[in-house]
Design a protein around this motif. Structure first.
Motif, PDB file in Angstrom:
ATOM      1  N   THR A 157       0.887  -0.819   0.279  1.00 19.78           N
ATOM      2  CA  THR A 157      -0.311   0.217   0.116  1.00 19.78           C
ATOM      3  C   THR A 157       0.789   1.799   0.032  1.00 19.78           C
ATOM      4  N   ALA A 158       2.069   1.371   0.816  1.00 20.11           N
ATOM      5  CA  ALA A 158       2.893   2.285   0.953  1.00 20.11           C
ATOM      6  C   ALA A 158       3.571   2.778  -0.057  1.00 20.11           C
ATOM      7  N   VAL A 159       3.902   1.675  -0.650  1.00 18.15           N
ATOM      8  CA  VAL A 159       4.449   2.110  -2.036  1.00 18.15           C
ATOM      9  C   VAL A 159       4.069   2.767  -3.335  1.00 18.15           C
ATOM     10  N   ALA A 160       2.320   1.690  -3.095  1.00 23.22           N
ATOM     11  CA  ALA A 160       1.581   2.184  -4.477  1.00 23.22           C
ATOM     12  C   ALA A 160       1.027   3.634  -4.273  1.00 23.22           C
ATOM     13  N   LEU A 161       0.556   3.925  -2.802  1.00 22.47           N
ATOM     14  CA  LEU A 161       0.595   5.198  -2.965  1.00 22.47           C
ATOM     15  C   LEU A 161       1.528   6.349  -3.180  1.00 22.47           C
ATOM     16  N   ALA A 162       3.032   5.493  -2.675  1.00 23.56           N
ATOM     17  CA  ALA A 162       4.150   6.454  -2.891  1.00 23.56           C
ATOM     18  C   ALA A 162       3.807   7.156  -4.471  1.00 23.56           C
ATOM     19  N   ALA A 163       3.932   5.404  -5.848  1.00 23.96           N
ATOM     20  CA  ALA A 163       4.345   6.108  -6.825  1.00 23.96           C
ATOM     21  C   ALA A 163       3.059   6.891  -7.174  1.00 23.96           C
ATOM     22  N   ALA A 164       2.311   6.432  -7.078  1.00 21.16           N
ATOM     23  CA  ALA A 164       0.683   7.629  -7.549  1.00 21.16           C
ATOM     24  C   ALA A 164       0.623   9.168  -6.858  1.00 21.16           C
ATOM     25  N   LEU A 165       1.453   8.992  -5.983  1.00 21.76           N
ATOM     26  CA  LEU A 165       1.778  10.580  -5.614  1.00 21.76           C
ATOM     27  C   LEU A 165       2.777  11.169  -5.823  1.00 21.76           C
ATOM     28  N   GLY A 166       3.327  10.303  -6.462  1.00 26.73           N
ATOM     29  CA  GLY A 166       5.181  11.558  -6.557  1.00 26.73           C
ATOM     30  C   GLY A 166       5.603  11.647  -5.867  1.00 26.73           C
ATOM     31  N   ALA A 167       5.714  10.412  -4.602  1.00 26.75           N
ATOM     32  CA  ALA A 167       6.612  10.465  -3.072  1.00 26.75           C
ATOM     33  C   ALA A 167       8.117  10.534  -3.464  1.00 26.75           C
ATOM     34  N   GLN A 168       8.545  11.570  -2.690  1.00 17.77           N
ATOM     35  CA  GLN A 168      10.544  11.765  -3.267  1.00 17.77           C
ATOM     36  C   GLN A 168      10.938   9.873  -2.417  1.00 17.77           C
ATOM     37  N   VAL A 169      10.054   9.451  -1.345  1.00 15.61           N
ATOM     38  CA  VAL A 169      10.957   8.605  -0.830  1.00 15.61           C
ATOM     39  C   VAL A 169       9.460   7.358   0.170  1.00 15.61           C
ATOM     40  N   CYS A 170       9.767   6.307   0.273  1.00 19.88           N
ATOM     41  CA  CYS A 170       9.025   5.709   0.906  1.00 19.88           C
ATOM     42  C   CYS A 170       9.464   5.544   1.777  1.00 19.88           C
ATOM     43  N   GLU A 171       8.759   5.278   3.210  1.00 13.38           N
ATOM     44  CA  GLU A 171      10.260   5.337   4.147  1.00 13.38           C
ATOM     45  C   GLU A 171       9.141   3.914   4.951  1.00 13.38           C
ATOM     46  N   ILE A 172      10.232   2.772   5.221  1.00 11.40           N
ATOM     47  CA  ILE A 172       8.980   1.866   5.552  1.00 11.40           C
ATOM     48  C   ILE A 172       9.343   1.935   7.277  1.00 11.40           C
ATOM     49  N   TYR A 173       8.928   2.578   8.037  1.00 10.42           N
ATOM     50  CA  TYR A 173       8.863   1.914  10.114  1.00 10.42           C
ATOM     51  C   TYR A 173       8.715   0.993   9.632  1.00 10.42           C
ATOM     52  N   THR A 174       9.990  -0.283  10.744  1.00 13.81           N
ATOM     53  CA  THR A 174      10.064  -1.589  11.505  1.00 13.81           C
ATOM     54  C   THR A 174      10.617  -1.720  12.706  1.00 13.81           C
ATOM     55  N   ASP A 175      10.768  -2.779  12.971  1.00 16.32           N
ATOM     56  CA  ASP A 175      11.739  -3.089  14.419  1.00 16.32           C
ATOM     57  C   ASP A 175      12.345  -3.623  14.455  1.00 16.32           C
ATOM     58  N   VAL A 176      13.498  -2.932  13.277  1.00 15.83           N
ATOM     59  CA  VAL A 176      14.917  -3.627  12.956  1.00 15.83           C
ATOM     60  C   VAL A 176      14.996  -1.892  12.670  1.00 15.83           C
ATOM     61  N   ASP A 177      16.749  -1.622  12.898  1.00 16.37           N
ATOM     62  CA  ASP A 177      16.740  -0.817  12.124  1.00 16.37           C
ATOM     63  C   ASP A 177      17.960  -0.942  10.033  1.00 16.37           C
ATOM     64  N   GLY A 178      16.490  -1.848  10.250  1.00 17.62           N
ATOM     65  CA  GLY A 178      16.804  -2.188   8.366  1.00 17.62           C
ATOM     66  C   GLY A 178      17.101  -3.972   7.976  1.00 17.62           C
ATOM     67  N   VAL A 179      17.144  -3.894   6.329  1.00 14.77           N
ATOM     68  CA  VAL A 179      18.003  -5.661   6.048  1.00 14.77           C
ATOM     69  C   VAL A 179      18.368  -5.585   6.422  1.00 14.77           C
ATOM     70  N   PHE A 180      18.663  -7.474   7.232  1.00 17.23           N
ATOM     71  CA  PHE A 180      20.289  -7.390   7.523  1.00 17.23           C
ATOM     72  C   PHE A 180      20.871  -8.515   6.662  1.00 17.23           C
ATOM     73  N   THR A 181      21.873  -9.110   6.970  1.00 17.41           N
ATOM     74  CA  THR A 181      22.479 -10.017   6.277  1.00 17.41           C
ATOM     75  C   THR A 181      21.237 -11.717   6.375  1.00 17.41           C
ATOM     76  N   ALA A 182      21.021 -11.174   7.373  1.00 14.60           N
ATOM     77  CA  ALA A 182      20.714 -12.524   8.231  1.00 14.60           C
ATOM     78  C   ALA A 182      18.932 -12.293   8.649  1.00 14.60           C
ATOM     79  N   ASP A 183      17.904 -12.570   9.192  1.00 12.29           N
ATOM     80  CA  ASP A 183      17.011 -12.162  10.100  1.00 12.29           C
ATOM     81  C   ASP A 183      18.392 -12.204  11.334  1.00 12.29           C
ATOM     82  N   PRO A 184      17.958 -10.981  12.109  1.00 12.86           N
ATOM     83  CA  PRO A 184      18.610 -10.908  13.280  1.00 12.86           C
ATOM     84  C   PRO A 184      18.653 -11.481  14.799  1.00 12.86           C
ATOM     85  N   ARG A 185      16.867 -12.000  14.149  1.00  9.92           N
ATOM     86  CA  ARG A 185      16.491 -13.081  15.331  1.00  9.92           C
ATOM     87  C   ARG A 185      16.944 -14.696  15.671  1.00  9.92           C
ATOM     88  N   ILE A 186      17.369 -14.919  14.496  1.00 14.60           N
ATOM     89  CA  ILE A 186      18.268 -16.097  14.506  1.00 14.60           C
ATOM     90  C   ILE A 186      19.392 -15.517  14.248  1.00 14.60           C
TER      91      ILE A 186
END
Ligand code: ASP
Ligand code: MG
Length: 429
Positions: A157-186
């Motif tokens: 939904t977020a990316v689709a709206l960002a594209a339709a509205l011509g946003a500069q960036v789509c920020e996805i907020y989650t419970d870790v600091d980004g994409v990791f080289t493996a699941d930090p839970r493991i």
């Protein structure tokens, strides 16, 4: 004024306190001079709880009604976030997916977005308000019924709206600091990936990395929308998902440098394996089997056909599919058993998939050798193998997944020597 779309996941809006914190962050972005559109998920594990509740009332709830129920989760968060923002002295207006113009097909539980007409969002922004949108939902163009986009669909939904509205960036907020080289839970020593290409992120998401919804990445790539995945619990820079020359990455000075060969190790425990035993080795049998499975609208992942035994002229065909589709696949195959003449069906849902992803694989020999050596060292037995240009995946016993991920991660020297990745919240459900 530039427009920013921010998406907050369930763990970022899990309770009143986190909602108030998220509201502060949103208002700070607005006061920094951006127009802000916010997409929210349901609070905490609400969606899982609603599904459990539905199944208590009816083991197989009708798709239309299940979607109606589940979309309520996001409506709760959107109204609460809007109230918390109002309490900080800023105007916010919340909208359901349908009100926000998210138009989908009519496939309940896995609807696809076919158009986005965000007129009301634009109107709210023009009036100076912050727009809050319920994620993961839309309205069917043909039936006018409320639909959901599938689990984790708020990212899309977020990316689709960002594209339709011509946003500069789509920020996805989650419970870790980004994409990791493996699941930090493991793997607690997993490293944050500062920048990753759409292509690699697609493979990671398709291989089970839950940090971003697969279709959100597909959508972002199609529209060239940069995604910034970061934590709502810290101010740290997260992971940028953008277009990249394969094998290279932009450095600060704008120069290209060689990128890490490997992006990361992903795992997936959501699949099961079906084996069709004793298939007569004749032209057209595989076609019949997979036509039956696709007729039941099931997406299969890996396929392996064994060499047929000369004595019997029969072979086994195994494939993996989402666990949730297991029973439907077995039924579809039982129906064609007389016609195909296979001997029996076997079903195993105690499997897991471990995948190594990296665009550098294309030009670096020896990656698979090292991958299989790492699995052997860890004493992990391999049941199936599949590869793409930039990925190697294996199916292993479900209990071996954690060991396999850690061993492969170590073998490719992905561990962060001075780092313990922080998991700020969430149950990882
Ligand atoms: N609340 C929905 C889910 O848990 C959608 C989402 O979180 O993106 O799947
Ligand atoms: Mg969720």
């Amino acid at each position: 004024m530039s427009l920013v779309v921010q998406k907050y996941g369930g763990s970022s809006v899990a309770d009143a306190e986190s909602i108030k914190q998220v509201a502060q962050r949103i208002v700070a972005t607005r006061r920094a001079g951006h127009e802000v559109v916010v997409v929210v998920s349901a609070m905490g594990d609400t969606t899982d709880e609603l599904i459990e509740l539905a199944e208590k009332v009816a083991p197989l709830p009708p798709g239309r009604e299940l979607d109606m129920l589940l979309t309520a989760g996001e409506r709760i968060s959107m109204a609460l976030v809007a109230m918390a923002i109002a309490n900080l002295g800023h105007e916010a207006r919340s909208f359901t997916g349908s009100q926000a113009g998210v138009i989908t097909d009519s496939a309940h539980g896995r609807a696809r977005i076919i158009d986005v007409t965000p007129g009301r969002i634009r109107g709210a922004l023009d009036a100076g308000a912050i727009a809050i949108v319920a994620g993961f939902q839309g309205v069917s163009q043909s039936t006018k019924d409320i639909t959901t986009l599938g689990r984790g669909g708020s990212d899309t939904t977020a990316v689709a709206l960002a594209a339709a509205l011509g946003a500069q960036v789509c920020e996805i907020y989650t419970d870790v600091d980004g994409v990791f080289t493996a699941d930090p839970r493991i793997v607690p020593t997993a490293r944050r990936i500062p920048r990753i290409s759409y292509e690699e992120m697609l493979e990671m998401a398709a291989s089970g990395a839950k940090v971003l919804h697969l279709r959100c990445v597909e959508y972002a790539r199609r529209y060239g929308m940069p995604i910034h995945v970061r934590s709502s619990f810290s101010q740290a820079e997260g992971t940028w998902v953008t277009e990249n020359q394969p094998g290279t990455t932009e450095t600060e000075g704008g120069q290209d440098m060689e990128q890490a060969i490997i992006s990361g190790v992903a795992h997936d425990r959501s699949e099961a394996k079906v084996t069709v035993v004793g298939v007569p080795d004749k032209v057209g049998e595989a076609a019949r089997i997979f036509t039956a499975v696709s007729g039941a609208e099931i997406n299969i992942d890996m396929i392996v056909q064994n060499v047929s035994a000369a004595a019997t002229g029969r072979t086994d065909i195994s494939f993996t599919l989402p666990k949730s589709d297991g029973q439907a696949a077995l039924k579809a195959l039982e129906r064609i058993q007389p016609e195909v003449g296979f001997e029996s069906l076997r079903y195993d849902d105690r499997i897991g998939k471990v995948s190594l992803v990296g665009a550098g694989m294309r030009s670096n020999p020896g990656v698979s050798a090292k991958f299989f050596a790492a699995l052997a060292d860890a004493g992990v037995n391999i049941e199936m193998i599949s590869t793409s240009e930039i990925r190697i995946s294996v199916v292993v016993d479900q209990d071996d997944v954690d060991t396999a991920v850690a061993s492969v991660h170590r073998a490719f020297e992905l561990d962060d020597p001075d780092g313990a990745a922080v998991v700020y919240a969430g149950t990882g459900r």
